[in-house]
Write an enzyme that holds these catalytic residues in place. Sequence first.
Site, PDB file in Angstrom:
ATOM      1  N   LYS A  23       0.825  -1.217   0.000  1.00 59.80           N
ATOM      2  CA  LYS A  23       0.000   0.000   0.000  1.00 59.80           C
ATOM      3  C   LYS A  23       0.856   1.264   0.000  1.00 59.80           C
ATOM      4  O   LYS A  23       0.611   2.186  -0.762  1.00 59.80           O
ATOM      5  CB  LYS A  23      -0.906   0.048   1.244  1.00 59.80           C
ATOM      6  CG  LYS A  23      -1.865  -1.096   1.389  1.00 59.80           C
ATOM      7  CD  LYS A  23      -2.767  -0.900   2.591  1.00 59.80           C
ATOM      8  CE  LYS A  23      -2.057  -0.920   3.928  1.00 59.80           C
ATOM      9  NZ  LYS A  23      -1.524  -2.213   4.354  1.00 59.80           N
ATOM     10  N   ARG A  99      -9.253   1.122   8.766  1.00 57.85           N
ATOM     11  CA  ARG A  99      -8.803  -0.229   9.101  1.00 57.85           C
ATOM     12  C   ARG A  99      -9.845  -0.961   9.927  1.00 57.85           C
ATOM     13  O   ARG A  99      -9.619  -2.106  10.312  1.00 57.85           O
ATOM     14  CB  ARG A  99      -7.517  -0.133   9.915  1.00 57.85           C
ATOM     15  CG  ARG A  99      -6.241  -0.443   9.131  1.00 57.85           C
ATOM     16  CD  ARG A  99      -5.088  -0.227  10.087  1.00 57.85           C
ATOM     17  NE  ARG A  99      -3.889  -0.916   9.745  1.00 57.85           N
ATOM     18  CZ  ARG A  99      -2.833  -0.338   9.177  1.00 57.85           C
ATOM     19  NH1 ARG A  99      -2.868   0.910   8.816  1.00 57.85           N
ATOM     20  NH2 ARG A  99      -1.742  -1.039   8.972  1.00 57.85           N
ATOM     21  N   ARG A 133      12.078  -6.111   4.977  1.00 55.89           N
ATOM     22  CA  ARG A 133      11.917  -4.742   4.472  1.00 55.89           C
ATOM     23  C   ARG A 133      12.703  -3.728   5.307  1.00 55.89           C
ATOM     24  O   ARG A 133      12.795  -3.833   6.523  1.00 55.89           O
ATOM     25  CB  ARG A 133      10.412  -4.457   4.463  1.00 55.89           C
ATOM     26  CG  ARG A 133       9.946  -3.099   4.713  1.00 55.89           C
ATOM     27  CD  ARG A 133       8.488  -3.002   4.407  1.00 55.89           C
ATOM     28  NE  ARG A 133       7.711  -2.726   5.611  1.00 55.89           N
ATOM     29  CZ  ARG A 133       6.424  -2.359   5.594  1.00 55.89           C
ATOM     30  NH1 ARG A 133       5.767  -2.295   4.456  1.00 55.89           N
ATOM     31  NH2 ARG A 133       5.792  -2.103   6.713  1.00 55.89           N
ATOM     32  N   ARG A 165      11.754  -1.692  10.685  1.00 51.51           N
ATOM     33  CA  ARG A 165      10.723  -1.285  11.642  1.00 51.51           C
ATOM     34  C   ARG A 165      10.529  -2.341  12.730  1.00 51.51           C
ATOM     35  O   ARG A 165      10.499  -3.524  12.429  1.00 51.51           O
ATOM     36  CB  ARG A 165       9.406  -1.064  10.898  1.00 51.51           C
ATOM     37  CG  ARG A 165       9.317   0.299  10.271  1.00 51.51           C
ATOM     38  CD  ARG A 165       8.148   0.424   9.337  1.00 51.51           C
ATOM     39  NE  ARG A 165       6.880  -0.069   9.863  1.00 51.51           N
ATOM     40  CZ  ARG A 165       5.742   0.026   9.188  1.00 51.51           C
ATOM     41  NH1 ARG A 165       5.715   0.595   7.987  1.00 51.51           N
ATOM     42  NH2 ARG A 165       4.626  -0.446   9.680  1.00 51.51           N
ATOM     43  N   ARG A 176      -0.041  -8.625  13.538  1.00 52.39           N
ATOM     44  CA  ARG A 176      -0.678  -7.633  12.646  1.00 52.39           C
ATOM     45  C   ARG A 176      -1.595  -8.339  11.644  1.00 52.39           C
ATOM     46  O   ARG A 176      -2.655  -7.829  11.298  1.00 52.39           O
ATOM     47  CB  ARG A 176       0.405  -6.816  11.912  1.00 52.39           C
ATOM     48  CG  ARG A 176       1.113  -5.834  12.842  1.00 52.39           C
ATOM     49  CD  ARG A 176       2.377  -5.294  12.225  1.00 52.39           C
ATOM     50  NE  ARG A 176       2.131  -4.409  11.101  1.00 52.39           N
ATOM     51  CZ  ARG A 176       3.069  -4.053  10.224  1.00 52.39           C
ATOM     52  NH1 ARG A 176       4.295  -4.508  10.349  1.00 52.39           N
ATOM     53  NH2 ARG A 176       2.773  -3.248   9.246  1.00 52.39           N
TER      54      ARG A 176
HETATM   55  P1  AMP Z   1       1.157   1.002   8.733  1.00 51.05           P
HETATM   56  O1  AMP Z   1       2.408   1.723   8.458  1.00 51.05           O
HETATM   57  O2  AMP Z   1      -0.003   1.473   7.918  1.00 51.05           O
HETATM   58  O3  AMP Z   1       1.315  -0.498   8.684  1.00 51.05           O
HETATM   59  O4  AMP Z   1       0.755   1.340  10.253  1.00 51.05           O
HETATM   60  C1  AMP Z   1       1.600   1.033  11.327  1.00 51.05           C
HETATM   61  C2  AMP Z   1       0.784   0.886  12.601  1.00 51.05           C
HETATM   62  O5  AMP Z   1       0.123   2.124  12.911  1.00 51.05           O
HETATM   63  C3  AMP Z   1      -0.339  -0.136  12.518  1.00 51.05           C
HETATM   64  O6  AMP Z   1       0.103  -1.462  12.767  1.00 51.05           O
HETATM   65  C4  AMP Z   1      -1.287   0.368  13.605  1.00 51.05           C
HETATM   66  O7  AMP Z   1      -0.850   0.016  14.880  1.00 51.05           O
HETATM   67  C5  AMP Z   1      -1.162   1.872  13.468  1.00 51.05           C
HETATM   68  N1  AMP Z   1      -2.186   2.362  12.515  1.00 51.05           N
HETATM   69  C6  AMP Z   1      -1.994   2.847  11.277  1.00 51.05           C
HETATM   70  N2  AMP Z   1      -3.159   3.160  10.691  1.00 51.05           N
HETATM   71  C7  AMP Z   1      -4.129   2.853  11.601  1.00 51.05           C
HETATM   72  C8  AMP Z   1      -5.537   2.911  11.597  1.00 51.05           C
HETATM   73  N3  AMP Z   1      -6.220   3.357  10.538  1.00 51.05           N
HETATM   74  N4  AMP Z   1      -6.196   2.505  12.708  1.00 51.05           N
HETATM   75  C9  AMP Z   1      -5.542   2.069  13.789  1.00 51.05           C
HETATM   76  N5  AMP Z   1      -4.212   1.952  13.858  1.00 51.05           N
HETATM   77  C10 AMP Z   1      -3.495   2.340  12.773  1.00 51.05           C
END
Ligand code: AMP
Length: 221
Positions: A23, A99, A133, A165, A176
């Site tokens: 994404k 999400r 990654r 990360r 996740r």
């Molecule tokens: P990402 O980089 O999109 O994978 O986001 C990293 C982390 O941020 C996720 O695993 C969640 O813990 C938090 N996060 C990101 N977007 C959301 C969302 N829309 N709702 C809740 N937690 C989020």
Amino acid sequence: MLFLALKTKKMNIVLFGPPGAGKGTQAKLLANYFRIPHVSTGDMFREAAAEGTRLGIKARDEYWGKGNLVPDDITIGLVKERLGAKDCEKGFILDGFPRTIGQAEALEKISKIDYAIEIQSSEEIIIKRLTSRLQCKKCGKIYGLDVPPKKDKLCDKCKLPLYHRDDDKEEVVRERLRVYKKQTRPLIKFYKKNGLLRSINGEQKIEKILDDIKKIVQEKL
Ligand code: AMP
């Protein structure tokens, strides 16, 4: 003609899919192509933590660092504020939001969505991708098996060391994925019902996925 359409048509795009489906990579490329902002809630939380804000530290220590979702009220408030900014007037690409069904319902009240694009990928590929990654802290560029950095563990552009990360460690990735299945996958039904769902095979080359998404968006222009 297409250029004119791109300039005048508002494009509010949601990209969703399991973690590691690509994404972030696609959102950056699309934002550049359509000249609209890339709004990533994950990036917003990481930036807030790096700046040491209370919200950022809380989100990291209690939620994303453990593979859990940040509560809806915090996340929705953040997105509402961001989408209200002037640069989102011509459209935006939401990466990682919504999400949950609660977030999707809240988003309907904040803005009209034109496309909800699901990027699909198998668990096996996701685990392989995420655990290998690397990301640049400065520009956010993501490197992986398919796009390795030119020099070992240095960002091609910023020349700074890349980092892995914390939430890309295997046990956190598995958590996740579990959270994705339970809380985010129901969005497929949600967006199917309102006719906005488009699904893309995320196991293809980056350029092919990008092409597939562009075609979907340009269909409606
Ligand atoms: P990402 O980089 O999109 O994978 O986001 C990293 C982390 O941020 C996720 O695993 C969640 O813990 C938090 N996060 C990101 N977007 C959301 C969302 N829309 N709702 C809740 N937690 C989020």
